[in-house]
Design an enzyme around this catalytic site. Sequence first.
Site, PDB file in Angstrom:
ATOM      1  N   ASP A  54       0.846  -1.195   0.000  1.00  0.00           N
ATOM      2  CA  ASP A  54       0.000   0.000   0.000  1.00  0.00           C
ATOM      3  C   ASP A  54       0.879   1.242   0.000  1.00  0.00           C
ATOM      4  O   ASP A  54       2.065   1.172   0.304  1.00  0.00           O
ATOM      5  CB  ASP A  54      -0.965   0.014   1.196  1.00  0.00           C
ATOM      6  N   ASP A  56       1.298   5.010   1.421  1.00  0.00           N
ATOM      7  CA  ASP A  56       0.851   6.005   2.396  1.00  0.00           C
ATOM      8  C   ASP A  56       1.398   7.372   2.024  1.00  0.00           C
ATOM      9  O   ASP A  56       2.561   7.510   1.648  1.00  0.00           O
ATOM     10  CB  ASP A  56       1.318   5.618   3.800  1.00  0.00           C
ATOM     11  N   ASP A 129       8.747   3.912  13.734  1.00  0.00           N
ATOM     12  CA  ASP A 129       9.334   2.817  14.513  1.00  0.00           C
ATOM     13  C   ASP A 129      10.775   2.479  14.140  1.00  0.00           C
ATOM     14  O   ASP A 129      11.657   2.433  14.992  1.00  0.00           O
ATOM     15  CB  ASP A 129       8.434   1.573  14.495  1.00  0.00           C
TER      16      ASP A 129
HETATM   17  P1  ATP Z   1       3.819  -3.236   5.439  1.00  0.00           P
HETATM   18  O1  ATP Z   1       4.560  -3.477   4.174  1.00  0.00           O
HETATM   19  O2  ATP Z   1       3.735  -4.460   6.308  1.00  0.00           O
HETATM   20  O3  ATP Z   1       2.518  -2.514   5.288  1.00  0.00           O
HETATM   21  P2  ATP Z   1       4.644  -0.762   6.600  1.00  0.00           P
HETATM   22  O4  ATP Z   1       6.009  -0.264   6.954  1.00  0.00           O
HETATM   23  O5  ATP Z   1       3.897  -0.033   5.535  1.00  0.00           O
HETATM   24  O6  ATP Z   1       4.801  -2.290   6.266  1.00  0.00           O
HETATM   25  P3  ATP Z   1       2.393  -0.232   8.268  1.00  0.00           P
HETATM   26  O7  ATP Z   1       1.915  -1.037   9.428  1.00  0.00           O
HETATM   27  O8  ATP Z   1       1.565  -0.171   7.054  1.00  0.00           O
HETATM   28  O9  ATP Z   1       3.850  -0.793   7.940  1.00  0.00           O
HETATM   29  O10 ATP Z   1       2.700   1.236   8.815  1.00  0.00           O
HETATM   30  C1  ATP Z   1       3.054   2.298   7.963  1.00  0.00           C
HETATM   31  C2  ATP Z   1       4.153   3.147   8.610  1.00  0.00           C
HETATM   32  O11 ATP Z   1       3.707   3.718   9.842  1.00  0.00           O
HETATM   33  C3  ATP Z   1       5.417   2.367   8.970  1.00  0.00           C
HETATM   34  O12 ATP Z   1       6.290   2.281   7.876  1.00  0.00           O
HETATM   35  C4  ATP Z   1       5.988   3.191  10.097  1.00  0.00           C
HETATM   36  O13 ATP Z   1       6.709   4.297   9.608  1.00  0.00           O
HETATM   37  C5  ATP Z   1       4.752   3.726  10.792  1.00  0.00           C
HETATM   38  N1  ATP Z   1       4.345   2.876  11.922  1.00  0.00           N
HETATM   39  C6  ATP Z   1       3.493   1.820  11.874  1.00  0.00           C
HETATM   40  N2  ATP Z   1       3.325   1.276  13.088  1.00  0.00           N
HETATM   41  C7  ATP Z   1       4.092   1.992  13.940  1.00  0.00           C
HETATM   42  C8  ATP Z   1       4.350   1.920  15.349  1.00  0.00           C
HETATM   43  N3  ATP Z   1       3.785   0.991  16.097  1.00  0.00           N
HETATM   44  N4  ATP Z   1       5.179   2.853  15.868  1.00  0.00           N
HETATM   45  C9  ATP Z   1       5.752   3.801  15.105  1.00  0.00           C
HETATM   46  N5  ATP Z   1       5.556   3.903  13.785  1.00  0.00           N
HETATM   47  C10 ATP Z   1       4.741   3.027  13.192  1.00  0.00           C
HETATM   48 MG    MG Z   2       1.874  -0.480   4.931  1.00  0.00          MG
END
Ligand code: ATP
Ligand code: MG
Length: 440
Positions: A54, A56, A129
């Site tokens: 996805d 963001d 994170d």
């Molecule tokens: P995925 O490919 O699994 O979606 P992602 O990195 O996009 O991985 P998401 O859970 O979609 O992970 O979250 C989007 C973003 O939000 C992360 O890349 C991170 O920067 C931030 N984020 C998500 N969860 C947390 C958390 N618990 N604490 C701090 N930042 C977070």
């Molecule tokens: Mg994501």
Amino acid sequence: MTPLRIRREDHPVSRKSIDPDTLRVMYKLKDAGYETYLVGGAVRDLLLGRQPKDFDVATDARPNDLRRLFRNSRVVGRRFRLVHVFFGGKNVEVATLRSLVEPPDPEGDLYCEDDNQWGDIESDAFRRDFTINALYYDLRDFSVVDFTGGVHDLHERVVRAIGNPGVRFQEDPVRMLRALKFAGRFGFDLETETAQAIMEHAGDIHKASRFRVTEEIFRILSQTNRAAGFDLLWRGGFLHQLYGGWVRELGDQGLEETLSYYRAVDAAAEQDRFYPLEVLCAGLFVPLMDDLNVDRQHFNAAAARLTADIRKHSIAMDLPKRLTNSVVELLRGQLYLLFFPNLQGRVRRFVESPWFDPVWRVHELAFGQTPELAQVRATWLAAREKLGRPIGGLVESPDRRDIFSFRGKTGGGRHPHGRGGDEPEDDAEFAEPELVDAGE
Ligand code: ATP
Ligand code: MG
């Protein structure tokens, strides 16, 4: 602080690989004079040459500005307010840049309740994170902006918490599972202090929301390299912490069996063969069949015990009931394969049932390499091949359904595209209870 800015000619992130609807939203924001970034997992994945799941978007426009700018949009979330901009059936998630949140009570717990203090790109980066998740693609000049060393860590292939890892894991213990998720998925190492902090704070995982924990665990099991992720969860003590009863029942040998099940799933994925989440979850319970004795036991008694065992553990593991029901059928099906290869009528009927194909997939993953079962396997396979259509039980692409899509009344848990074999019209594929008839 001056961030590292990587110019367009020095990185591979291209507008062509960004989802067109997301790009349209970003341009509209930019044209209205706002800062506009692609952020988080998408930038990381594009830098790694992977297709993001996805996209963001982050901007300095506030939710109210966004609502004005995009007529078909909606504010969602309370703890973490976002705006969804709708395009056809899809929506693009836009977040306003935020700042680090002060703990609500400086003396007390570090767990933060509210995450809605607006900020700039720098503060937004430091509240994230991991360094690899805090990269921004700036639509003004197409550069990648890095405040935390994420580009370096992507090169070094490490997952490094931003700031003091111990503090960050206390603020939100789910981050520990997220660290293992990314390490497993990408085959990255955990940076030393991050790894130490995880060992130190693993016990805090109980303080996290059960819902979020379950979600992360099952993400690990449904992502690529799930065997590595499972192994990290095991070695990190999280399986013991979260699923103590199940771990004790399986023992080390059972956990090894589940691990090798997931290795088989990973090997199949290398060849573009993907399994539905039901089949993946069945791997957690296959070791419960270990002390089965086909010569001595009666099918009904064995099936009743196995069913009761699965239900007991899956309640403790927070599996949605509909998923558990499917797993029960898949495991009863294993018993069926083992008990009845010599009853021709049953063999003929079972290979024709919609359960056979997914049951067969579980069998292949769990017992495909067991020489003692070669004869049994040949019998069933011969009967199945007589039907003259390919064996199904697979899905077109990695099954990304959220485990919680199995909650709720109707079809939410169905994978959009089943593959091969029979494609039943309704939910029969996985929702039909008691397909394996008892007795006879
Ligand atoms: P995925 O490919 O699994 O979606 P992602 O990195 O996009 O991985 P998401 O859970 O979609 O992970 O979250 C989007 C973003 O939000 C992360 O890349 C991170 O920067 C931030 N984020 C998500 N969860 C947390 C958390 N618990 N604490 C701090 N930042 C977070
Ligand atoms: Mg994501």
